[in-house]
Design a protein around this motif. Structure first.
Motif, PDB file in Angstrom:
ATOM      1  N   LEU A  98     -58.994  19.396  27.266  1.00  0.00           N
ATOM      2  CA  LEU A  98     -59.241  19.885  25.911  1.00  0.00           C
ATOM      3  C   LEU A  98     -60.594  20.586  25.832  1.00  0.00           C
ATOM      4  CD1 LEU A  98     -57.538  19.750  23.335  1.00  0.00           C
ATOM      5  CD2 LEU A  98     -58.873  17.753  22.646  1.00  0.00           C
ATOM      6  N   ARG A  99     -61.581  20.076  26.538  1.00  0.00           N
ATOM      7  CA  ARG A  99     -62.904  20.689  26.502  1.00  0.00           C
ATOM      8  C   ARG A  99     -62.927  22.022  27.263  1.00  0.00           C
ATOM      9  NH1 ARG A  99     -64.030  15.382  26.264  1.00  0.00           N
ATOM     10  NH2 ARG A  99     -63.918  15.038  28.500  1.00  0.00           N
ATOM     11  N   VAL A 100     -62.279  22.077  28.423  1.00  0.00           N
ATOM     12  CA  VAL A 100     -62.306  23.340  29.172  1.00  0.00           C
ATOM     13  C   VAL A 100     -61.404  24.390  28.527  1.00  0.00           C
ATOM     14  CG1 VAL A 100     -62.882  22.220  31.351  1.00  0.00           C
ATOM     15  CG2 VAL A 100     -60.498  22.751  30.850  1.00  0.00           C
ATOM     16  N   ARG A 101     -60.460  23.956  27.699  1.00  0.00           N
ATOM     17  CA  ARG A 101     -59.646  24.940  26.967  1.00  0.00           C
ATOM     18  C   ARG A 101     -60.538  25.881  26.170  1.00  0.00           C
ATOM     19  NH1 ARG A 101     -55.396  26.649  23.610  1.00  0.00           N
ATOM     20  NH2 ARG A 101     -56.110  26.758  21.444  1.00  0.00           N
ATOM     21  N   LEU A 152     -63.385  30.690  35.759  1.00  0.00           N
ATOM     22  CA  LEU A 152     -62.109  30.607  35.057  1.00  0.00           C
ATOM     23  C   LEU A 152     -61.065  29.888  35.901  1.00  0.00           C
ATOM     24  CD1 LEU A 152     -60.308  31.405  32.633  1.00  0.00           C
ATOM     25  CD2 LEU A 152     -59.791  33.532  33.848  1.00  0.00           C
ATOM     26  N   GLY A 153     -61.024  30.193  37.189  1.00  0.00           N
ATOM     27  CA  GLY A 153     -60.070  29.525  38.066  1.00  0.00           C
ATOM     28  C   GLY A 153     -60.306  28.033  38.133  1.00  0.00           C
ATOM     29  N   HIS A 154     -61.561  27.609  38.189  1.00  0.00           N
ATOM     30  CA  HIS A 154     -61.896  26.186  38.209  1.00  0.00           C
ATOM     31  C   HIS A 154     -61.488  25.509  36.908  1.00  0.00           C
ATOM     32  CE1 HIS A 154     -64.113  22.475  38.772  1.00  0.00           C
ATOM     33  NE2 HIS A 154     -64.811  22.722  37.677  1.00  0.00           N
ATOM     34  N   TRP A 155     -61.817  26.149  35.784  1.00  0.00           N
ATOM     35  CA  TRP A 155     -61.455  25.575  34.494  1.00  0.00           C
ATOM     36  C   TRP A 155     -59.940  25.477  34.340  1.00  0.00           C
ATOM     37  CZ3 TRP A 155     -65.179  29.424  31.706  1.00  0.00           C
ATOM     38  CH2 TRP A 155     -66.495  28.936  31.799  1.00  0.00           C
ATOM     39  N   PHE A 156     -59.227  26.472  34.854  1.00  0.00           N
ATOM     40  CA  PHE A 156     -57.779  26.496  34.699  1.00  0.00           C
ATOM     41  C   PHE A 156     -57.122  25.319  35.417  1.00  0.00           C
ATOM     42  CE2 PHE A 156     -53.496  28.259  34.754  1.00  0.00           C
ATOM     43  CZ  PHE A 156     -53.446  28.893  33.526  1.00  0.00           C
ATOM     44  N   GLU A 157     -57.642  24.939  36.566  1.00  0.00           N
ATOM     45  CA  GLU A 157     -57.114  23.785  37.281  1.00  0.00           C
ATOM     46  C   GLU A 157     -57.275  22.505  36.458  1.00  0.00           C
ATOM     47  OE1 GLU A 157     -55.508  23.382  40.521  1.00  0.00           O
ATOM     48  OE2 GLU A 157     -55.108  25.411  39.821  1.00  0.00           O
ATOM     49  N   ILE A 158     -58.415  22.344  35.816  1.00  0.00           N
ATOM     50  CA  ILE A 158     -58.643  21.167  34.963  1.00  0.00           C
ATOM     51  C   ILE A 158     -57.700  21.201  33.769  1.00  0.00           C
ATOM     52  CG2 ILE A 158     -60.330  19.978  33.502  1.00  0.00           C
ATOM     53  CD1 ILE A 158     -62.523  21.092  35.354  1.00  0.00           C
ATOM     54  N   TRP A 159     -57.528  22.370  33.187  1.00  0.00           N
ATOM     55  CA  TRP A 159     -56.671  22.519  32.012  1.00  0.00           C
ATOM     56  C   TRP A 159     -55.215  22.184  32.339  1.00  0.00           C
ATOM     57  CZ3 TRP A 159     -52.755  26.176  30.899  1.00  0.00           C
ATOM     58  CH2 TRP A 159     -52.333  26.214  29.560  1.00  0.00           C
ATOM     59  N   THR A 160     -54.692  22.729  33.431  1.00  0.00           N
ATOM     60  CA  THR A 160     -53.301  22.445  33.787  1.00  0.00           C
ATOM     61  C   THR A 160     -53.103  20.977  34.131  1.00  0.00           C
ATOM     62  OG1 THR A 160     -53.732  23.113  36.084  1.00  0.00           O
ATOM     63  CG2 THR A 160     -52.815  24.783  34.606  1.00  0.00           C
ATOM     64  N   GLY A 161     -54.136  20.320  34.650  1.00  0.00           N
ATOM     65  CA  GLY A 161     -54.033  18.906  34.980  1.00  0.00           C
ATOM     66  C   GLY A 161     -53.832  18.011  33.772  1.00  0.00           C
TER      67      GLY A 161
END
Length: 451
Positions: free
Chosen positions: A202-205, A175-184
Motif C-alpha cells: 500500500l505504501r509503495v503504491r 520503479l521495478g523494485h517498488w513494483f515487486e513489493i506491490w505485486t507481492g
C-alpha cells in the motif's frame, strides 16, 4: 457428467434450495484449501456435482462448472452479477482501475484503453519485443545454467514498461523494485501494518503512482518519437471528446503494467517447461519455423504459424495463469434447480473448465493436437476461457499472444534449453502458477541456428 440446465425464473428461485456443500470453519471457511490446492474445485465437484457452495474469505461462495454455467456467469454482467476482487487487490489496484469500474463507465473506458491493443498498435510493438528478447536470450546463453522464472519476470516487465510507458530497462530502476513489493501484496490478507505484505504494498503504491505521474508529465512536455501505449492513451477520446484524467490514467497504467507482466511470465515459463519435457513437440515447432525463414515477422505471418498457435493454446489450457474469476450476485436467481442468493459470491473456475474430460480426454497430458482445426471445432466456446469472457474478457489478450509468439519464435530459431536434474517442478501459485524451484535449465545457443 451431468449437464447444467438453462436459467430458471428468479420468481421461482425462492422455492429452490441452495447448492450442496460445506461452509467449513467459522468465517475462514475453506479459504486455506482454496488458496493452496489447485485441485480444490475439482475435488468438490466430484463430491457434490457441477455446482456447490463453500465459504472463501468469510463470504458464502458458489462454484459452478460446465460451459452453460460459465457462459451464464460471464455474459450476465450488470444483470445478475458484478465483478468482485479480494479486498487487498481492490485497494492496491485503485478505484479508477478498469478492473473495478462498473457498467457504462467500464465499457467507455474499455473502448479507450483498447486503442493500445489494436492491430496497428500491436504491429508497432513487434520490433521492440524482438530487440528486448534478443538481449535477454544472449544474456541467458552467457549464463549457461540459470533459474529461468526470475529472469522471465524481468523480461516481461521490461517489455511492458517500454511498450506501455516508454521506460527502458525498468527492472533496474526504482520503479521495478517498488513494483515487486506491490505485486507481492495484491493477493494478501488486507492488514495495513508496516511489516505485512499488504502494508508495504500500500505504501509503495503511492510511490509508483508518483513515478507514473512524472512519466506522464514528461511525455506531455516532450512527446515521444515512437508510439507506445502512453502516447495513445493521452490522445484517446470518447464519443463526447472527453479524455482520461491524469489521476485515472495513473491507475489504468498500473493495471496494464501488472496485466502485461505477471500473467505473461506464467505463460512463458509454462511454454519453456512443457517444450523441455516434450522434445518431439519442440522439434515439430522448430520444423515449422523452417517454413518462414527469410520472411519478415508480421501479424499476418504469425497467423500462418498454426502449430505454434496450437502449442500456445495448450499452454494456456493446462496452466491458465488465472485460476478463476469472482463475481457477486446482484439479485437472487436460479440455475440448475438451485437458488443463487443475492450477495453471495460466485466463482467461475478456469482450471475446472480446462479440465473437463468430456472435451479434453487425458486432461493431464500436454497435447497440442487438441487444438488442430478439426479437434478444436468440437470444444464449446466456454470450455476454453484462458482470457475470461463476456464484457470483461482480457483487454490485452492479443498483446499477450503477440509477446508469447515472438518469444517462442526467437528461442526456437536460435537456442536450446534442457531441464536441470534434482529440482521441484510442481506448481506453486504466488499468485500465478510457477514451478517451485523456478525452472532450472541449461540454456545455450544452437550450433546451427534456424535463422
Amino acid at each position: 457428467m451431468e449437464r447444467l440446465s438453462s436459467v430458471e425464473s428468479s420468481a421461482r428461485s425462492i422455492e429452490l434450495p441452495v447448492p450442496p456443500g460445506s461452509f467449513g470453519m467459522p468465517w475462514i471457511g475453506e479459504t486455506v484449501a482454496f488458496f493452496t490446492d489447485r485441485t480444490f474445485a475439482q475435488k468438490r465437484h466430484r463430491q457434490y456435482g457441477p455446482i456447490f457452495k463453500t465459504r472463501i474469505l468469510g463470504q458464502p461462495t458458489i462454484f459452478a462448472q460446465g460451459p452453460e454455467a460459465t457462459q451464464f456467469i460471464l455474459t450476465h454482467e450488470n444483470e445478475y452479477f458484478r465483478v468482485q476482487w479480494p479486498p487487498s487487490t481492490a485497494a492496491l489496484l485503485g478505484g479508477n482501475s478498469l478492473a473495478l469500474q462498473q457498467g457504462d463507465i467500464h465499457q467507455g473506458r474499455r473502448k479507450l484503453l483498447a486503442q493500445a491493443f489494436m492491430p496497428r498498435a500491436l504491429s508497432s510493438y513487434i520490433t521492440t519485443i524482438q530487440d528486448i528478447t534478443a538481449v535477454y536470450a544472449q544474456k541467458w546463453a552467457a549464463q549457461g545454467s540459470l533459474a529461468w522464472y526470475p529472469e522471465l519476470r524481468n523480461y516481461t516487465f521490461d517489455i511492458a514498461a517500454k511498450l506501455l510507458v516508454g521506460l527502458d530497462n525498468a527492472t533496474q530502476t526504482q520503479l521495478g523494485h517498488w513494483f515487486e513489493i506491490w505485486t507481492g501484496g495484491l493477493f494478501s490478507m488486507p492488514v495495513n501494518l508496516p511489516w505485512t505484505r499488504f502494508g508495504r504494498a500500500l505504501r509503495v503504491r503511492q510511490l509508483i503512482l508518483k513515478e507514473i505521474a512524472v512519466l506522464i508529465d514528461q511525455r506531455q512536455a516532450a512527446p515521444s518519437q515512437s508510439t507506445d501505449a502512453l502516447d495513445l492513451l493521452l490522445q484517446a477520446e470518447d464519443e463526447n471528446g472527453d479524455r482520461i484524467s491524469e489521476s485515472e490514467l495513473q491507475d489504468q497504467l498500473l493495471l496494464l503494467l501488472f496485466a502485461g507482466h505477471e500473467t505473461l511470465t506464467s505463460n512463458l515459463i509454462t511454454f519453456c517447461h512443457q517444450t523441455a519435457l516434450h522434445p518431439e513437440i519442440l522439434q515439430k515447432l522448430r520444423d515449422e519455423q523452417q517454413l518462414f525463414l527469410g520472411q519478415p515477422i508480421t501479424l499476418d505471418t504469425l497467423k500462418q504459424m498454426t502449430y505454434l498457435e496450437q502449442v500456445l493454446k495448450e499452454v494456456l489450457r493446462t496452466t491458465p495463469p488465472v485460476g478463476g474469476v469472482f463475481r457477486t450476485l446482484l439479485q437472487t436467481c436460479a440455475f440448475n434447480n438451485y437458488r443463487l442468493p443475492q450477495g453471495w459470491s460466485v466463482l467461475c473456475s478456469i482450471i475446472t473448465a480446462h479440465s473437463d474430460p468430456q472435451y479434453y480426454p487425458q486432461v493431464n497430458d500436454f497435447n497440442p493436437e487438441r487444438f488442430s482445426p478439426d479437434a478444436q471445432s468440437k470444444i464449446p466456446k466456454y470450455s476454453y476461457i484462458p482470457f475470461g469472457g463476456g464484457l470483461r474478457e482480457c483487454l490485452g489478450k492479443e498483446f499477450a499472444r503477440l509477446e508469447m509468439r515472438l518469444f517462442a519464435i526467437h528461442l526456437l530459431r536460435h537456442y536450446h534449453w534442457e531441464l536441470l536434474p534434482n529440482q521441484n517442478l510442481t506448481l506453486a501459485t504466488i499468485p500465478t502458477p510457477i514451478p517451485q524451484d523456478g525452472l532450472k535449465v541449461n540454456f545455450q545457443r544452437l550450433p546451427q541456428e534456424c535463422n
